[in-house]
Design an enzyme around this catalytic site. Structure first.
Site, PDB file in Angstrom:
ATOM      1  N   LYS A 113       0.828  -1.208   0.000  1.00 55.68           N
ATOM      2  CA  LYS A 113       0.000   0.000   0.000  1.00 55.68           C
ATOM      3  C   LYS A 113       0.867   1.265   0.000  1.00 55.68           C
ATOM      4  O   LYS A 113       0.441   2.315  -0.461  1.00 55.68           O
ATOM      5  CB  LYS A 113      -0.960  -0.017   1.166  1.00 55.68           C
ATOM      6  CG  LYS A 113      -1.948  -1.185   1.032  1.00 55.68           C
ATOM      7  CD  LYS A 113      -3.253  -0.964   1.726  1.00 55.68           C
ATOM      8  CE  LYS A 113      -4.286  -1.995   1.297  1.00 55.68           C
ATOM      9  NZ  LYS A 113      -3.869  -3.384   1.573  1.00 55.68           N
TER      10      LYS A 113
HETATM   11  C1  LIG Z   1      -4.471  -4.487   0.890  1.00 56.57           C
HETATM   12  C2  LIG Z   1      -3.717  -5.785   0.817  1.00 56.57           C
HETATM   13  C3  LIG Z   1      -4.070  -6.813  -0.087  1.00 56.57           C
HETATM   14  C4  LIG Z   1      -5.275  -6.715  -0.997  1.00 56.57           C
HETATM   15  O1  LIG Z   1      -5.122  -5.772  -2.012  1.00 56.57           O
HETATM   16  P1  LIG Z   1      -6.396  -5.211  -2.829  1.00 56.57           P
HETATM   17  O2  LIG Z   1      -5.875  -4.079  -3.599  1.00 56.57           O
HETATM   18  O3  LIG Z   1      -7.386  -4.775  -1.763  1.00 56.57           O
HETATM   19  O4  LIG Z   1      -6.925  -6.322  -3.646  1.00 56.57           O
HETATM   20  C5  LIG Z   1      -3.282  -7.947  -0.132  1.00 56.57           C
HETATM   21  N1  LIG Z   1      -2.227  -8.097   0.693  1.00 56.57           N
HETATM   22  C6  LIG Z   1      -1.855  -7.142   1.584  1.00 56.57           C
HETATM   23  C7  LIG Z   1      -0.696  -7.391   2.478  1.00 56.57           C
HETATM   24  C8  LIG Z   1      -2.588  -5.956   1.675  1.00 56.57           C
HETATM   25  O5  LIG Z   1      -2.236  -5.013   2.569  1.00 56.57           O
END
Ligand SMILES: *Cc1c(COP(=O)(O)O)cnc(C)c1O
Length: 477
Positions: free
Chosen positions: A120
């Site tokens: 993120k």
């Molecule tokens: C947010 C997240 C996901 C999922 O990603 P999306 O964009 O919501 O599909 C997967 N793994 C981790 C570690 C995350 O923080």
């Protein structure tokens, strides 16, 4: 470049106009009127660019109303080795998203080397700089209010810390996060970051945020906003690393690759879909879910049936524990030939607790044009994959990445190089690593002893009146 709503009933807007907002006024999500196309000549020219230069090339096609020199400065400030240097000891931070080859044709794209050790940070760090820039231009301020059970909240805080014109009020369930997660968030001493530990569960915190957002007068007076995963700038920033991963894993632009993506809200893989629509030679987009398999169900059966929170399981890949995928509507808009009326019809059903079924329709037949595959992974699968990776390659992966690897290896088309997106580092999930390997995860040295730092957080009861009073007291008139 103008942006239109997936529900077809909102005026077209520019990148900057949709940057700070959320949903379109008709309840839809914004997408470019047309996807910008990348020519073969451009692809050839982009192949050897640094991450920041590649990000500038890609994002220039989306953020067309930001002057080039400003956009370039914001991107250079964001994608630097000093920001993305929290990876493994042998990761090359200058690459920003280094590619780790496990064996010929099987790779991990490291997206988790930023400040909060999760992918993120890739988009959120840019968002922090874009927000600060846009607010300064408009002589405005923004107070970000959110609830988190871990990942998103900390990524938002690390992106917004110290930014002018921005405050963050982040609610988290008191005592429900790991010591590491608490330390990550509560040790921030920046005066514009406010951590609120709510006596209750995550859902209580979430309800408080909703209650404040539904008080339109309060929301307007105190300039309350959010940074959730439907934000278009976040999605567009994620498009960049699909290009970077492709160039790192191939020798020429004649080759195709498969990406496997641990998925929850469909934000990450939606960026992959967009990269493919722009002309990146992606042969397969493999969507991996955990036990919460609404998206896998859709790609197998054509039925999209979101579940209630009481049918959402708590798993050992918690960031994928979703029952409703907020970005999925963007893909469906493309799938139904960008027919906003059709999307409205489907989401009328979804928003009233129902489902829609594409099986037997022409849309189901056209799904194959988008090159998706899907699969799911269980707790036992995660433990096994983490163990196998560690034994065979000496590489430790986190539970989410393990889900992606398991499904990717299962679903990849023979002959296609596989690029698994690493969405977090194992250091964040010590309990599952212990269960799988009987040892603790490696931790980036810069984060050693983080639990011993002084923490700054306010404990409050799950009481909306108290929350509003706290915001009022901390936002000068
Ligand atoms: C947010 C997240 C996901 C999922 O990603 P999306 O964009 O919501 O599909 C997967 N793994 C981790 C570690 C995350 O923080």
């Amino acid at each position: 470049m103008k942006y239109i709503s997936t529900r077809g009933n909102a005026p077209a807007k520019t990148f900057t106009e949709i940057l700070l907002g959320g949903l379109a006024p008709d309840g839809g999500l914004y997408l470019p009127e047309q996807y910008p196309q990348v020519t073969r000549t451009e692809l050839d020219a982009w192949r050897n660019l640094s991450y920041a230069d590649l990000a500038f090339a890609v994002l220039s096609k989306f953020a067309t109303d930001i002057p080039s020199s400003d956009l370039k400065a914001l991107i250079n400030k964001t994608y630097s080795a000093q920001v993305y240097n929290k990876g493994r000891a042998d990761s090359d931070a200058s690459q920003i998203t280094p590619l780790r080859t496990l064996e010929p044709g099987v790779h991990i794209l490291e997206l988790s080397n930023g400040p909060t050790l999760a992918f993120k940070d890739m988009a959120m760090q840019l968002l922090g700089n874009l927000f600060e820039y846009a607010l300064a231009k408009q002589h405005d301020e923004l107070n970000i209010l959110g609830a988190t059970s871990g990942d998103t909240g900390s990524a938002a805080e690390y992106a917004m810390r110290g930014k002018r014109g921005i405050r963050v009020f982040m609610l988290s369930p008191n005592g429900k996060m790991s010591a590491f997660q608490r330390a990550q968030m509560y040790s921030l001493q920046d005066p514009n970051i406010f951590n609120l530990a709510v006596n209750g569960m995550f859902d209580d915190a979430q309800d408080m945020v909703k209650a404040v957002s539904n008080d339109h007068a309060f929301k307007a007076k105190y300039k309350i906003g959010t940074v959730n995963s439907i934000n278009w700038a976040r999605v567009s920033a994620q498009v960049v690393y699909y290009f970077k991963g492709y160039f790192s894993a191939t020798k020429s632009n004649d080759e195709q690759v498969a990406f496997s993506v641990p998925s929850g809200n469909f934000g990450n893989i939606c960026a992959g879909h967009i990269a493919r629509m722009m002309g990146l030679p992606i042969g397969q987009l493999i969507l991996a879910t955990n036990e919460n398999d609404v998206l896998d169900e859709f790609f197998r059966t054509g039925v999209y049936r979101p579940r209630g929170t009481d049918h959402t399981y708590e798993t050992s890949s918690p960031s994928m524990d979703i029952s409703k995928a907020s970005n999925f509507e963007r893909f469906v808009f493309d799938l139904v030939g960008r027919d906003g009326a059709k999307v409205r019809e489907f989401w009328n059903k979804v928003d009233s607790g129902g489902a829609f079924d594409l099986k037997g329709s022409t849309y189901w037949d056209s799904l194959s044009k988008f090159h998706f595959a899907s699969g799911k992974s269980s707790h036992q699968d995660r433990l096994k994959t983490i163990r196998e990776l560690w034994e065979e390659y000496g590489v430790m992966v986190d539970p989410h990445t393990a889900d992606g690897l398991k499904v990717g290896l299962e679903q990849r088309r023979p002959g296609l190089p596989l690029i698994c997106l690493e969405t977090a580092l194992p250091a964040k999930f010590a309990e599952t690593i212990q269960e799988s390997l009987g040892r603790n995860p490696e931790r980036p040295t810069v984060l050693n002893g983080i639990e011993n730092l002084p923490q700054r957080c306010e404990v409050i009861n799950a009481d909306v009146v108290k929350l509003k009073a706290f915001i009022t007291a901390n936002v000068p008139d």
